[in-house]
Structure formats: C-alpha cells, structure tokens
Write a protein that holds these residues in place. Structure first.
Motif, PDB file in Angstrom:
ATOM      1  N   VAL A 167       0.868  -1.181   0.000  1.00 51.41           N
ATOM      2  CA  VAL A 167       0.000   0.000   0.000  1.00 51.41           C
ATOM      3  C   VAL A 167       0.904   1.229   0.000  1.00 51.41           C
ATOM      4  N   SER A 168       0.720   2.129  -0.982  1.00 56.15           N
ATOM      5  CA  SER A 168       1.597   3.291  -1.120  1.00 56.15           C
ATOM      6  C   SER A 168       0.784   4.578  -1.133  1.00 56.15           C
ATOM      7  N   VAL A 169       1.355   5.623  -0.488  1.00 58.80           N
ATOM      8  CA  VAL A 169       0.676   6.917  -0.412  1.00 58.80           C
ATOM      9  C   VAL A 169       1.725   8.020  -0.378  1.00 58.80           C
ATOM     10  N   LEU A 170       1.245   9.263  -0.447  1.00 58.25           N
ATOM     11  CA  LEU A 170       2.097  10.422  -0.220  1.00 58.25           C
ATOM     12  C   LEU A 170       1.759  11.070   1.117  1.00 58.25           C
ATOM     13  N   GLY A 171       0.480  11.107   1.461  1.00 57.13           N
ATOM     14  CA  GLY A 171       0.048  11.649   2.744  1.00 57.13           C
ATOM     15  C   GLY A 171      -1.436  11.390   2.904  1.00 57.13           C
ATOM     16  N   THR A 172      -1.811  10.574   3.886  1.00 55.19           N
ATOM     17  CA  THR A 172      -3.202  10.172   4.013  1.00 55.19           C
ATOM     18  C   THR A 172      -3.399   9.393   5.303  1.00 55.19           C
ATOM     19  N   GLN A 173      -4.622   8.879   5.505  1.00 54.95           N
ATOM     20  CA  GLN A 173      -4.915   8.024   6.643  1.00 54.95           C
ATOM     21  C   GLN A 173      -5.575   6.753   6.123  1.00 54.95           C
ATOM     22  N   PHE A 174      -5.036   5.609   6.536  1.00 57.78           N
ATOM     23  CA  PHE A 174      -5.552   4.342   6.015  1.00 57.78           C
ATOM     24  C   PHE A 174      -5.276   3.216   6.998  1.00 57.78           C
ATOM     25  N   ASN A 175      -5.985   2.112   6.814  1.00 52.43           N
ATOM     26  CA  ASN A 175      -5.828   0.937   7.664  1.00 52.43           C
ATOM     27  C   ASN A 175      -5.445  -0.254   6.787  1.00 52.43           C
ATOM     28  N   VAL A 176      -4.448  -1.014   7.233  1.00 54.77           N
ATOM     29  CA  VAL A 176      -3.994  -2.209   6.517  1.00 54.77           C
ATOM     30  C   VAL A 176      -4.106  -3.406   7.445  1.00 54.77           C
ATOM     31  N   HIS A 177      -4.720  -4.471   6.953  1.00 55.33           N
ATOM     32  CA  HIS A 177      -4.812  -5.719   7.719  1.00 55.33           C
ATOM     33  C   HIS A 177      -4.329  -6.846   6.812  1.00 55.33           C
ATOM     34  N   SER A 178      -3.210  -7.453   7.183  1.00 55.83           N
ATOM     35  CA  SER A 178      -2.634  -8.528   6.382  1.00 55.83           C
ATOM     36  C   SER A 178      -2.119  -9.625   7.292  1.00 55.83           C
ATOM     37  N   GLN A 179      -2.778 -10.792   7.248  1.00 55.64           N
ATOM     38  CA  GLN A 179      -2.337 -11.958   8.009  1.00 55.64           C
ATOM     39  C   GLN A 179      -2.718 -13.211   7.245  1.00 55.64           C
ATOM     40  N   ASN A 180      -1.744 -14.131   7.170  1.00 56.01           N
ATOM     41  CA  ASN A 180      -1.955 -15.352   6.386  1.00 56.01           C
ATOM     42  C   ASN A 180      -2.407 -14.961   4.975  1.00 56.01           C
ATOM     43  N   SER A 181      -3.588 -15.417   4.531  1.00 51.46           N
ATOM     44  CA  SER A 181      -4.052 -15.087   3.176  1.00 51.46           C
ATOM     45  C   SER A 181      -5.037 -13.921   3.177  1.00 51.46           C
ATOM     46  N   PHE A 182      -5.209 -13.283   4.323  1.00 48.07           N
ATOM     47  CA  PHE A 182      -6.173 -12.190   4.459  1.00 48.07           C
ATOM     48  C   PHE A 182      -5.493 -10.855   4.177  1.00 48.07           C
ATOM     49  N   PHE A 183      -6.115 -10.028   3.319  1.00 49.23           N
ATOM     50  CA  PHE A 183      -5.557  -8.722   2.975  1.00 49.23           C
ATOM     51  C   PHE A 183      -6.698  -7.747   2.775  1.00 49.23           C
ATOM     52  N   GLU A 184      -6.734  -6.681   3.610  1.00 47.68           N
ATOM     53  CA  GLU A 184      -7.819  -5.705   3.548  1.00 47.68           C
ATOM     54  C   GLU A 184      -7.273  -4.316   3.804  1.00 47.68           C
ATOM     55  N   VAL A 185      -7.727  -3.342   3.001  1.00 41.68           N
ATOM     56  CA  VAL A 185      -7.263  -1.962   3.121  1.00 41.68           C
ATOM     57  C   VAL A 185      -8.463  -1.028   3.110  1.00 41.68           C
ATOM     58  N   HIS A 186      -8.490  -0.084   4.069  1.00 36.38           N
ATOM     59  CA  HIS A 186      -9.491   0.978   4.108  1.00 36.38           C
ATOM     60  C   HIS A 186      -8.771   2.323   3.977  1.00 36.38           C
ATOM     61  N   CYS A 187      -9.271   3.186   3.116  1.00 44.55           N
ATOM     62  CA  CYS A 187      -8.730   4.537   2.986  1.00 44.55           C
ATOM     63  C   CYS A 187      -9.680   5.512   3.671  1.00 44.55           C
ATOM     64  N   PHE A 188      -9.172   6.235   4.675  1.00 42.53           N
ATOM     65  CA  PHE A 188     -10.007   7.169   5.433  1.00 42.53           C
ATOM     66  C   PHE A 188      -9.796   8.616   5.006  1.00 42.53           C
ATOM     67  N   GLU A 189      -8.670   8.899   4.373  1.00 41.41           N
ATOM     68  CA  GLU A 189      -8.389  10.269   3.934  1.00 41.41           C
ATOM     69  C   GLU A 189      -7.364  10.217   2.811  1.00 41.41           C
ATOM     70  N   GLY A 190      -7.516  11.101   1.814  1.00 45.12           N
ATOM     71  CA  GLY A 190      -6.549  11.140   0.723  1.00 45.12           C
ATOM     72  C   GLY A 190      -6.753  10.015  -0.273  1.00 45.12           C
ATOM     73  N   LYS A 191      -5.648   9.427  -0.709  1.00 45.81           N
ATOM     74  CA  LYS A 191      -5.689   8.403  -1.747  1.00 45.81           C
ATOM     75  C   LYS A 191      -4.568   7.403  -1.505  1.00 45.81           C
ATOM     76  N   VAL A 192      -4.859   6.115  -1.719  1.00 51.05           N
ATOM     77  CA  VAL A 192      -3.833   5.081  -1.557  1.00 51.05           C
ATOM     78  C   VAL A 192      -3.815   4.178  -2.786  1.00 51.05           C
ATOM     79  N   SER A 193      -2.650   3.645  -3.078  1.00 51.46           N
ATOM     80  CA  SER A 193      -2.477   2.676  -4.154  1.00 51.46           C
ATOM     81  C   SER A 193      -2.221   1.309  -3.531  1.00 51.46           C
ATOM     82  N   VAL A 194      -3.011   0.324  -3.916  1.00 52.73           N
ATOM     83  CA  VAL A 194      -2.895  -1.033  -3.390  1.00 52.73           C
ATOM     84  C   VAL A 194      -2.449  -1.950  -4.513  1.00 52.73           C
ATOM     85  N   THR A 195      -1.356  -2.674  -4.284  1.00 49.36           N
ATOM     86  CA  THR A 195      -0.791  -3.531  -5.329  1.00 49.36           C
ATOM     87  C   THR A 195      -0.425  -4.887  -4.763  1.00 49.36           C
TER      88      THR A 195
END
Length: 304
Positions: A167-195
């Motif tokens: 998950v890549s950003v320049l300036g923002t607020q976000f949540n990342v949850h990654s464990q085992n095969s689980f991957f979840e991202v929430h963007c709360f402010e700004g913009k994020v790139s998920v790859t």
C-alpha cells in the motif's frame, strides 16, 4: 554528523579523547550521543588489571632463557582486554549499522508508534512492524504482519509492504490488515495505491479493498471516520467466520475448536475487544452456536 565512511574513525578518535572542542560539542548534540556515553561508562566500569605487556614479555623471555618451565598460571591473560574492546566495537556497531526499529503487540494489545517523520502508526493486537530508522528520509517503508492504522505526513512516497501486497501513499490516513491469506485496506483520507500479484487498485477516502486468498477481490464504500478497533470494537462485513474466530483469538488469547462448524459461513456484525463474555455471546448467539469454556478459560469448544 556521522556517516557510514567516517563512523569508525570518528568514534575511535572520540574513545581516545582526540576530538577537538568543536567536534565534541557537535557530537554531544547528536541524538545518539547518550547511548554511546552509556556504553563507554559501562566499559570503564569493567574490573580489569593493568598489565605492562612489554615488561611481562621480557620477564618470560628471561625465565625461558634460564631454563625455567612456565606453569599455565603464568600465562599473560590479554583476552579480557580484547574481549572488552570487541564488546565495545560490537555494541557500537549495532547502533551504527543496525538501524531497524521493530515493534510488536500481544493478545488484546494496541500500540501507538510515532515514525521518524512524525507520521503515526497504531497497531492492533498480535501484529508486528519494522522500519529502517536511519534511512527513513530516503525510504519511508514499513513492513507489516498484522493490522495497523496509519496517519501519514505529506512528503515522499510512503509504503506499507506485506506478504499479501503493498500500500503506497504520499500523505493520508488508512488501515492495513494482512495476516496469512487475508488482505484488507481501508482509505479514510486522501488516496492510496494497493498492489499485489494480481491486482492494482486506487482507493480514495471511503473506499475499501479486500482479497481473501483465492476468492474474487472485493471493493466497497464505507462511512466510518476511523477503524472501529481503535474504539475497542472489532467489526466485520460479509466475512467468513474463520476470520472472525481468528480475531476473537487475537483479542482474548483464546483457542477456538470448531471442527464441526462450516468456517466459510458469512458473518456481518461486531464484538467488543474489552469484554470477553459479551464478545463470545454476541458472536456465537448470532451464529446460533453453543459453546463451552475450558477450566483454564483459554479454550472455546463450539457446538451446533
């Protein structure tokens, strides 16, 4: 002030008292000076005898020439000096070259970390994060296993890397949850790139992305202003219950035995992270399941 090419020479001159007054003042203002001073204070406290090496060698040669056989107890024990010097070198080396900062949380624990640029990282239970403090200005990179909420200061590219994607950003607020095969991202402010290996998504505020192993990736919108777990509530949207059970285990240090349960059953709901009894009753009653708690309070056995 200290750089990789001059560190050894500079520290050697400091240890030997060879710095100029100006250099010493500058070094004393360095943020890591206190650590070096403590190391040297500890070294000074070592109880080592002072040997006149030249005198002892001359004595040994004299006795050898006289045909006297030396006992093992007469050996000059120089190893304490080398050991002390090596210890100081190793410890200083750790400060100079091992600049990784690592943090972890235990069951039911949260941890707030201020990153070198003032960005914030708040870690959820049973999570690990690591970053390179020394090279942070050139590489704002955090390696995460678990879940964390980030408030990123504007600046160069900021990346959270996980085994499930980046998950890549320049300036923002976000949540990342990654464990085992689980991957979840929430963007709360700004913009994020998920790859990750199969997907590349751009999320704006109020957008979320999820990839559960081999399932089709999901996107959805939400209205929350921050992750619910910051307020001690775990929440789930159309989630297979195996992930819900895993979160219960993380928050309350439990083992849930569910061999007779379909773990792909979908669950939408919440549970509190600060009241085990309410959490268990809320989840299992919603699923229509009965449960029993082991005598030590650490194992949950589920029944239909």
């Amino acid at each position: 002030m200290l750089d990789d090419k001059k560190d050894d020479i500079f520290l050697s001159r400091w240890i030997n008292g060879e710095l100029s007054e100006e250099e010493l003042r500058e070094f004393q203002s360095h943020p890591e000076y206190e650590h070096y001073a403590k190391i040297m204070a500890g070294a000074d406290a070592l109880d080592l005898k002072n040997y006149d090496v030249d005198k002892e060698l001359t004595s040994l040669k004299s006795k050898r020439n006289e045909g006297i056989t030396q006992k093992s107890g007469s050996t000059i024990k120089l190893w304490p000096y080398f050991a002390a010097a090596a210890s100081i070198a190793v410890i200083l080396g750790l400060f100079l070259f091992n600049s990784d900062q690592s943090f972890s949380t235990d069951y039911g624990e949260q941890l707030a970390v201020t990153l070198p640029d003032g960005s914030e990282m708040i870690m959820n239970a049973k999570s690990e994060a690591i970053f390179d403090k020394k090279n942070w200005d050139n590489n704002r990179l955090v390696t995460l296993d678990g879940e964390a909420y980030f408030k990123v200061k504007k600046g160069s590219k900021f990346t959270v890397t996980t085994k499930n994607g980046d998950v890549s950003v320049l300036g923002t607020q976000f949540n990342v949850h990654s464990q085992n095969s689980f991957f979840e991202v929430h963007c709360f402010e700004g913009k994020v790139s998920v790859t990750n290996d199969k997907n590349k998504e751009t999320l704006t505020a109020g957008k979320a992305f999820r990839n559960l192993g081999n399932q089709t990736p999901e996107n959805w919108t939400f209205e929350a202003q921050q992750p619910s777990w910051l307020a001690n509530t775990s929440s789930f949207r159309s989630m297979p219950i195996k992930y819900v059970f895993k979160e219960l285990e993380k928050q309350y240090n439990l083992q849930i035995k569910s061999s007779s349960i379909d773990l792909e059953t979908i669950y939408t709901g919440t549970f509190p992270n600060n009241n085990q009894e309410v959490a268990l009753r809320t989840v299992f009653s919603t699923l229509g399941l009965s449960y029993s708690l082991s005598q030590d309070g650490k194992t949950i056995v589920l029944e239909k």
